[in-house]
Motif scaffolding. Structure first.
Motif, PDB file in Angstrom:
ATOM      1  N   VAL A  22      15.856  17.417 -14.688  1.00  0.00           N
ATOM      2  CA  VAL A  22      16.786  18.106 -13.787  1.00  0.00           C
ATOM      3  C   VAL A  22      16.027  18.538 -12.531  1.00  0.00           C
ATOM      4  CG1 VAL A  22      18.246  20.136 -13.543  1.00  0.00           C
ATOM      5  CG2 VAL A  22      18.235  18.862 -15.679  1.00  0.00           C
ATOM      6  N   SER A  23      14.817  19.030 -12.723  1.00  0.00           N
ATOM      7  CA  SER A  23      14.016  19.425 -11.570  1.00  0.00           C
ATOM      8  C   SER A  23      13.408  18.181 -10.928  1.00  0.00           C
ATOM      9  CB  SER A  23      12.897  20.362 -12.019  1.00  0.00           C
ATOM     10  OG  SER A  23      12.013  20.567 -10.948  1.00  0.00           O
ATOM     11  N   LYS A  24      13.481  18.108  -9.628  1.00  0.00           N
ATOM     12  CA  LYS A  24      12.906  16.947  -8.931  1.00  0.00           C
ATOM     13  C   LYS A  24      11.593  17.331  -8.245  1.00  0.00           C
ATOM     14  CE  LYS A  24      16.476  14.665 -10.224  1.00  0.00           C
ATOM     15  NZ  LYS A  24      16.367  13.892 -11.462  1.00  0.00           N
ATOM     16  N   LYS A  25      11.075  18.512  -8.631  1.00  0.00           N
ATOM     17  CA  LYS A  25       9.856  18.982  -7.958  1.00  0.00           C
ATOM     18  C   LYS A  25       8.673  18.931  -8.922  1.00  0.00           C
ATOM     19  CE  LYS A  25      12.462  22.450  -7.608  1.00  0.00           C
ATOM     20  NZ  LYS A  25      13.009  23.810  -7.511  1.00  0.00           N
ATOM     21  N   ILE A  26       8.455  17.785  -9.531  1.00  0.00           N
ATOM     22  CA  ILE A  26       7.399  17.706 -10.552  1.00  0.00           C
ATOM     23  C   ILE A  26       6.082  17.272  -9.920  1.00  0.00           C
ATOM     24  CG2 ILE A  26       6.695  16.598 -12.720  1.00  0.00           C
ATOM     25  CD1 ILE A  26       9.738  16.055 -13.163  1.00  0.00           C
ATOM     26  N   LYS A  27       5.031  18.016 -10.236  1.00  0.00           N
ATOM     27  CA  LYS A  27       3.694  17.615  -9.799  1.00  0.00           C
ATOM     28  C   LYS A  27       3.051  16.947 -11.018  1.00  0.00           C
ATOM     29  CE  LYS A  27      -0.241  19.695  -7.498  1.00  0.00           C
ATOM     30  NZ  LYS A  27      -0.874  20.980  -7.227  1.00  0.00           N
ATOM     31  N   PHE A  28       3.009  15.631 -11.012  1.00  0.00           N
ATOM     32  CA  PHE A  28       2.609  14.914 -12.224  1.00  0.00           C
ATOM     33  C   PHE A  28       1.155  15.117 -12.592  1.00  0.00           C
ATOM     34  CE2 PHE A  28       6.572  12.640 -11.433  1.00  0.00           C
ATOM     35  CZ  PHE A  28       7.095  12.693 -12.710  1.00  0.00           C
ATOM     36  N   ASP A  29       0.951  15.141 -13.873  1.00  0.00           N
ATOM     37  CA  ASP A  29      -0.353  15.448 -14.419  1.00  0.00           C
ATOM     38  C   ASP A  29      -0.320  14.945 -15.871  1.00  0.00           C
ATOM     39  OD1 ASP A  29      -2.349  16.827 -15.791  1.00  0.00           O
ATOM     40  OD2 ASP A  29      -2.080  18.681 -14.665  1.00  0.00           O
ATOM     41  N   TYR A  30      -1.395  14.333 -16.333  1.00  0.00           N
ATOM     42  CA  TYR A  30      -1.424  13.823 -17.713  1.00  0.00           C
ATOM     43  C   TYR A  30      -1.259  14.947 -18.740  1.00  0.00           C
ATOM     44  CZ  TYR A  30      -2.610   8.892 -17.027  1.00  0.00           C
ATOM     45  OH  TYR A  30      -2.563   7.561 -16.722  1.00  0.00           O
ATOM     46  N   GLU A  31      -1.607  16.169 -18.344  1.00  0.00           N
ATOM     47  CA  GLU A  31      -1.574  17.291 -19.293  1.00  0.00           C
ATOM     48  C   GLU A  31      -0.178  17.914 -19.432  1.00  0.00           C
ATOM     49  OE1 GLU A  31      -4.253  18.138 -21.169  1.00  0.00           O
ATOM     50  OE2 GLU A  31      -5.073  16.352 -20.212  1.00  0.00           O
ATOM     51  N   LEU A  32       0.754  17.501 -18.586  1.00  0.00           N
ATOM     52  CA  LEU A  32       2.085  18.120 -18.629  1.00  0.00           C
ATOM     53  C   LEU A  32       2.739  17.886 -19.987  1.00  0.00           C
ATOM     54  CD1 LEU A  32       3.931  17.453 -15.235  1.00  0.00           C
ATOM     55  CD2 LEU A  32       2.893  19.556 -16.063  1.00  0.00           C
ATOM     56  N   LYS A  33       3.227  18.968 -20.593  1.00  0.00           N
ATOM     57  CA  LYS A  33       3.872  18.848 -21.903  1.00  0.00           C
ATOM     58  C   LYS A  33       5.369  18.624 -21.705  1.00  0.00           C
ATOM     59  CE  LYS A  33       0.649  21.724 -24.432  1.00  0.00           C
ATOM     60  NZ  LYS A  33       0.399  23.046 -24.980  1.00  0.00           N
ATOM     61  N   PHE A  34       5.945  17.744 -22.536  1.00  0.00           N
ATOM     62  CA  PHE A  34       7.366  17.405 -22.363  1.00  0.00           C
ATOM     63  C   PHE A  34       8.261  18.623 -22.528  1.00  0.00           C
ATOM     64  CE2 PHE A  34       5.644  13.240 -23.857  1.00  0.00           C
ATOM     65  CZ  PHE A  34       5.792  12.596 -22.643  1.00  0.00           C
ATOM     66  N   ILE A  35       8.003  19.395 -23.568  1.00  0.00           N
ATOM     67  CA  ILE A  35       8.896  20.517 -23.844  1.00  0.00           C
ATOM     68  C   ILE A  35       8.582  21.717 -22.951  1.00  0.00           C
ATOM     69  CG2 ILE A  35       9.540  22.230 -25.601  1.00  0.00           C
ATOM     70  CD1 ILE A  35       9.438  20.009 -27.674  1.00  0.00           C
ATOM     71  N   GLU A  36       7.385  22.207 -23.050  1.00  0.00           N
ATOM     72  CA  GLU A  36       7.051  23.452 -22.367  1.00  0.00           C
ATOM     73  C   GLU A  36       7.021  23.310 -20.847  1.00  0.00           C
ATOM     74  OE1 GLU A  36       5.626  22.212 -25.001  1.00  0.00           O
ATOM     75  OE2 GLU A  36       4.924  23.750 -26.405  1.00  0.00           O
ATOM     76  N   ASP A  37       6.518  22.186 -20.343  1.00  0.00           N
ATOM     77  CA  ASP A  37       6.347  22.056 -18.893  1.00  0.00           C
ATOM     78  C   ASP A  37       7.497  21.329 -18.199  1.00  0.00           C
ATOM     79  OD1 ASP A  37       3.923  23.343 -19.130  1.00  0.00           O
ATOM     80  OD2 ASP A  37       2.821  21.482 -19.465  1.00  0.00           O
ATOM     81  N   LEU A  38       8.037  20.326 -18.859  1.00  0.00           N
ATOM     82  CA  LEU A  38       9.097  19.549 -18.206  1.00  0.00           C
ATOM     83  C   LEU A  38      10.494  20.013 -18.619  1.00  0.00           C
ATOM     84  CD1 LEU A  38       7.534  15.986 -18.535  1.00  0.00           C
ATOM     85  CD2 LEU A  38       7.755  17.317 -16.449  1.00  0.00           C
ATOM     86  N   GLY A  39      10.555  20.849 -19.629  1.00  0.00           N
ATOM     87  CA  GLY A  39      11.862  21.353 -20.060  1.00  0.00           C
ATOM     88  C   GLY A  39      12.666  20.313 -20.804  1.00  0.00           C
ATOM     89  N   PHE A  40      11.998  19.324 -21.399  1.00  0.00           N
ATOM     90  CA  PHE A  40      12.731  18.292 -22.140  1.00  0.00           C
ATOM     91  C   PHE A  40      13.080  18.801 -23.540  1.00  0.00           C
ATOM     92  CE2 PHE A  40      11.594  13.956 -20.049  1.00  0.00           C
ATOM     93  CZ  PHE A  40      11.962  14.469 -18.815  1.00  0.00           C
ATOM     94  N   SER A  41      14.309  18.558 -23.953  1.00  0.00           N
ATOM     95  CA  SER A  41      14.688  18.854 -25.338  1.00  0.00           C
ATOM     96  C   SER A  41      14.234  17.675 -26.197  1.00  0.00           C
ATOM     97  CB  SER A  41      16.197  19.008 -25.440  1.00  0.00           C
ATOM     98  OG  SER A  41      16.814  17.782 -25.088  1.00  0.00           O
ATOM     99  N   SER A  42      14.325  17.844 -27.517  1.00  0.00           N
ATOM    100  CA  SER A  42      13.934  16.727 -28.389  1.00  0.00           C
ATOM    101  C   SER A  42      14.841  15.514 -28.135  1.00  0.00           C
ATOM    102  CB  SER A  42      13.991  17.147 -29.854  1.00  0.00           C
ATOM    103  OG  SER A  42      15.241  17.723 -30.153  1.00  0.00           O
ATOM    104  N   LEU A  43      16.110  15.776 -27.814  1.00  0.00           N
ATOM    105  CA  LEU A  43      17.024  14.665 -27.532  1.00  0.00           C
ATOM    106  C   LEU A  43      16.587  13.921 -26.266  1.00  0.00           C
ATOM    107  CD1 LEU A  43      20.594  16.116 -28.242  1.00  0.00           C
ATOM    108  CD2 LEU A  43      19.052  14.954 -29.773  1.00  0.00           C
ATOM    109  N   LYS A  44      16.158  14.697 -25.279  1.00  0.00           N
ATOM    110  CA  LYS A  44      15.746  14.051 -24.022  1.00  0.00           C
ATOM    111  C   LYS A  44      14.446  13.257 -24.220  1.00  0.00           C
ATOM    112  CE  LYS A  44      17.206  15.576 -20.022  1.00  0.00           C
ATOM    113  NZ  LYS A  44      17.408  16.452 -18.886  1.00  0.00           N
ATOM    114  N   ILE A  45      13.580  13.745 -25.063  1.00  0.00           N
ATOM    115  CA  ILE A  45      12.338  12.999 -25.340  1.00  0.00           C
ATOM    116  C   ILE A  45      12.702  11.645 -25.976  1.00  0.00           C
ATOM    117  CG2 ILE A  45      10.215  12.957 -26.717  1.00  0.00           C
ATOM    118  CD1 ILE A  45      10.132  16.035 -26.343  1.00  0.00           C
TER     119      ILE A  45
END
Lengths: 97, 590
Positions: A22-45
């Motif tokens: 939903v957010s388009k302001k992502i600063k990509f990084d290999y360490e970014l976590k799907f849930i905690e950092d990107l706000g992805f739910s398990s369904l979105k993963i």
């Protein structure tokens, strides 16, 4: 399955994440976590993996997906699961031949 | 064929009741299974992640459940002991569920963890549920042994963690069988955990009679017969998957194809391909799933899909979007999808077992009606628009009329009944209503008014049909889960760097995903971009830790940017508008 350039994976993954996030302001990084950092739910993963699997034409194994926590984990997983060539330039050269 | 039940009464006041007579076909879930036992036909076909089949008859379910019941009795299980069932969709889940019931226990189904992601927070939540329901046992599977065994706190709260493969290896010999307790209709049959306004899940207590009444009502409304074939990929710890699909198929004695949810999520075309293969007539899904199919199934796969047998697409658990239904029909009409009458929108909540209303099954179209926008948005009155193309008309999908034995009314803020067309809070009264939240008298009392369940949803009655058009508590529904803004705001504000009382949480409908996005606006005095990025991470982590859900977007905004009323209350709807406007510009740039 067609060989994929290693540097393509990262680019594709970033595009897919941006498309799903939903957010388009992502600063990509290999360490970014799907849930905690990107706000992805398990369904979105699962959706993300589904899009990636369709793009590269492979069948993901559930147990392996369940332990992917970060962008780096996913890229590493794909590098192991897919037939790779070193770079896009090499791939283009091979195609030309 | 009549369109309405004969005894639907309607008055100018906003009250509808279904007075059709009915007789339940079983007193308890156990007698429901026993009734089927003599029949040798397949009851459930399980499909694993690789779509491999395994089949079970009602006879096999009862026999295997008896072994589980005897095992639990040997371990000391007593009447009304709570047993958490943490298993994926499988025969193991079904035999454990019925085994617990037969032994006199109360099943408490919960979701297994999603791999190792956020396992600590998962265990915190599990610990709350184990303690709250005073669970005596937890039945799970080998693959997550390492997670639950590592949690000393959980182990201490329980008498024992039981692993299903070990239970089935160490069966009790028949000559050592104990007498199983008599189960009555008013006995507890299920505790469903649902999110609460305090952030901690609450246990919704349902009896055998509650569940059977609801299952009966749904079947009558859907005109279910033994000849139907159902397919569900909804998880069995979810009420639509457990009550609507699994228990519903056993009560009405039709075959159920049970897919694991992950199979659908990884490959949505598998849902529709399996419907083709098994000639499925009934299949449920929340709104987002229809959208998911539209966006994820490529056109070249449509040739493998035949949906001509599909007569009922249950659609509930989250707001129903008419555009989603339209897109789904357009995409799959070439696959034999009849028309929009296949959609069966409904309305319900865990506190009413599952469903309260469904649309009439024999109708010419999906019940989409258009209302004047100014009436709906400004005057709390639903006035039908004279034509569908009228400027600013709001389209709403009706959720129909009450199931047998159920009644719905609309009241104002003082609890006074409203008239048809006037918007107010929806109240539900029925024999499906829960008996309370487990060990939570205060929340139980708050949930009821004069025997009616306060749903917290806003709606109105128009032409004898119920329409839902908002939520009084500004609750957000994401992929079928209820989230209260206040919970998210309170947690976000507890993070250092976020201004207290200056957080707004709200949902924004995402038409691409078919569900709501969870958005947070948080005021902060910080300006350094690196510190702000870290702050966003902390907010997400805090909400994940407490609520096991993460906001889709966390926006840090400067001090004073959140609009408030003169009395200092956060204006969430204005915040939502502000966010949508800002985001439009941002998306346009990409």
């Amino acid at each position: 399955m067609e060989a994929i350039a290693k540097n393509r994976i990262e680019e594709d993954i970033y595009k897919i994440i941006l498309q799903l996030s939903v957010s388009k302001k992502i600063k990509f990084d290999y360490e970014l976590k799907f849930i905690e950092d990107l706000g992805f739910s398990s369904l979105k993963i699962m959706e993300m993996v589904s899009v990636v699997a369709e793009l590269y034409g492979f069948e993901p194994i559930l147990e392996e997906i369940m332990v992917l926590n970060t962008i780096g984990d996913l890229i590493q997983y794909l590098e192991q699961a897919l037939p790779l060539v070193e770079s896009e330039i090499f791939l283009e050269g091979r195609k030309a031949v | 064929m009549k369109q309405w039940p004969e005894n639907i009464t309607s008055k100018p006041i906003a009250y509808i009741e279904n007075k059709d007579t009915y007789t339940l076909q079983a007193e308890t879930l156990i007698s429901m299974l026993t009734r089927l036992r003599g029949k040798q036909k397949q009851s459930i076909i399980f499909l694993d992640i690789n779509n491999n089949e395994s089949r079970a008859t009602a006879n096999e379910i009862k026999t295997e459940a008896t072994f589980i019941a005897q095992y639990l009795k040997r371990q000391g299980l007593e009447k009304n002991d709570k047993v958490i069932i943490m298993l994926p969709t499988s025969f193991d889940f079904v035999r454990s569920f019925f085994g617990v019931l037969m032994a006199g226990g109360v099943p408490v189904p919960i979701a297994p963890p999603f791999g190792s992601k956020g396992i600590e927070n998962y265990l915190n939540n599990l610990e709350h549920i184990v303690a709250d329901c005073e669970a005596r046992f937890l039945i799970t599977f080998d693959q997550i042994k390492m997670f639950v065994n590592d949690s000393i706190k959980i182990s201490k709260l329980l008498q024992e963690i039981l692993f299903i493969n070990e239970m089935t290896k160490k069966t009790v010999p028949a000559d050592e069988f104990q007498v199983l307790p008599e189960i009555k209709a008013e006995d507890l049959a299920l505790i469903q955990y649902t999110s609460g306004t305090t952030g901690k899940p609450k246990g919704v207590m349902l009896t055998h009679r509650n569940l059977l009444h609801n299952i009966h009502g749904i079947g009558v409304a859907a005109r279910v017969t033994e000849n139907d074939i159902g397919l569900s990929w909804l998880p069995l710890y979810h009420d639509m998957g457990l009550i609507g699909s699994l228990l519903g198929s056993l009560y009405w004695d039709f075959i159920l194809i049970a897919m694991v949810p992950e199979a659908f999520l990884l490959n949505p075309s598998l849902w529709l391909e399996n419907m083709t293969k098994y000639q499925v007539t009934i299949s449920p899904a929340p709104n987002f799933a229809y959208n998911y199919c539209v966006s994820r199934i490529p056109d070249n796969k449509l040739t493998n899909i035949d949906l001509s047998n599909w007569r009922l697409a249950f659609n509930a658990a989250e707001p129903i979007d008419s555009k989603t239904l339209q897109r789904f029909i357009e995409k799959f009409s070439s696959c034999g999808l009849k028309n929009d009458t296949v959609f069966f929108p409904g309305y319900g909540m865990a506190e009413n077992s599952l469903a309260a209303t469904f649309v009439p099954i024999s109708r010419e179209t999906t019940i989409v009606q258009y209302f004047k926008r100014d009436g709906i948005e400004s005057r709390n009155v639903a006035v039908a628009a004279t034509n569908t193309a009228e400027d600013n008309a709001v389209s709403l999908v009706s959720v129909g009329y009450p199931l047998v034995g159920q009644a719905v009314q609309i009241v104002d803020e003082k609890g006074k009944i409203r008239c048809e067309g006037e918007i107010g809070e929806i109240l539900v009264k029925s024999p499906s209503l829960f008996i309370g939240y487990y060990r939570n008298q205060e929340e139980t009392e708050n949930a009821f008014v004069d025997g009616w369940l306060r749903t917290g949803d806003l709606g109105f009655i128009h032409g004898r049909m119920l329409f839902v058009n908002g939520r009084r508590k500004e609750m957000i529904i994401k992929q079928g889960r209820n989230i209260y803004p206040y919970d998210m705001e309170r947690i976000a504000a507890s993070v250092e760097g976020i201004r207290k009382g200056c957080v707004a949480a709200f949902g924004v409908q995402n038409y691409m995903s078919g569900t709501e996005d969870l958005i947070l606006l948080c005021e902060t005095p910080l300006s350094d971009s690196t510190t702000k990025e870290e702050l966003v991470r902390k907010v997400r982590a805090a909400i994940w830790e407490n609520l096991r859900i993460v906001p889709d977007d966390v926006n840090l905004i400067p001090k004073g940017a959140i609009p408030k009323t003169s009395s200092g209350k956060i204006q969430r709807s204005l915040c939502r508008k502000m966010y949508i406007d800002l985001n439009k510009e941002l998306r346009a740039e990409i």
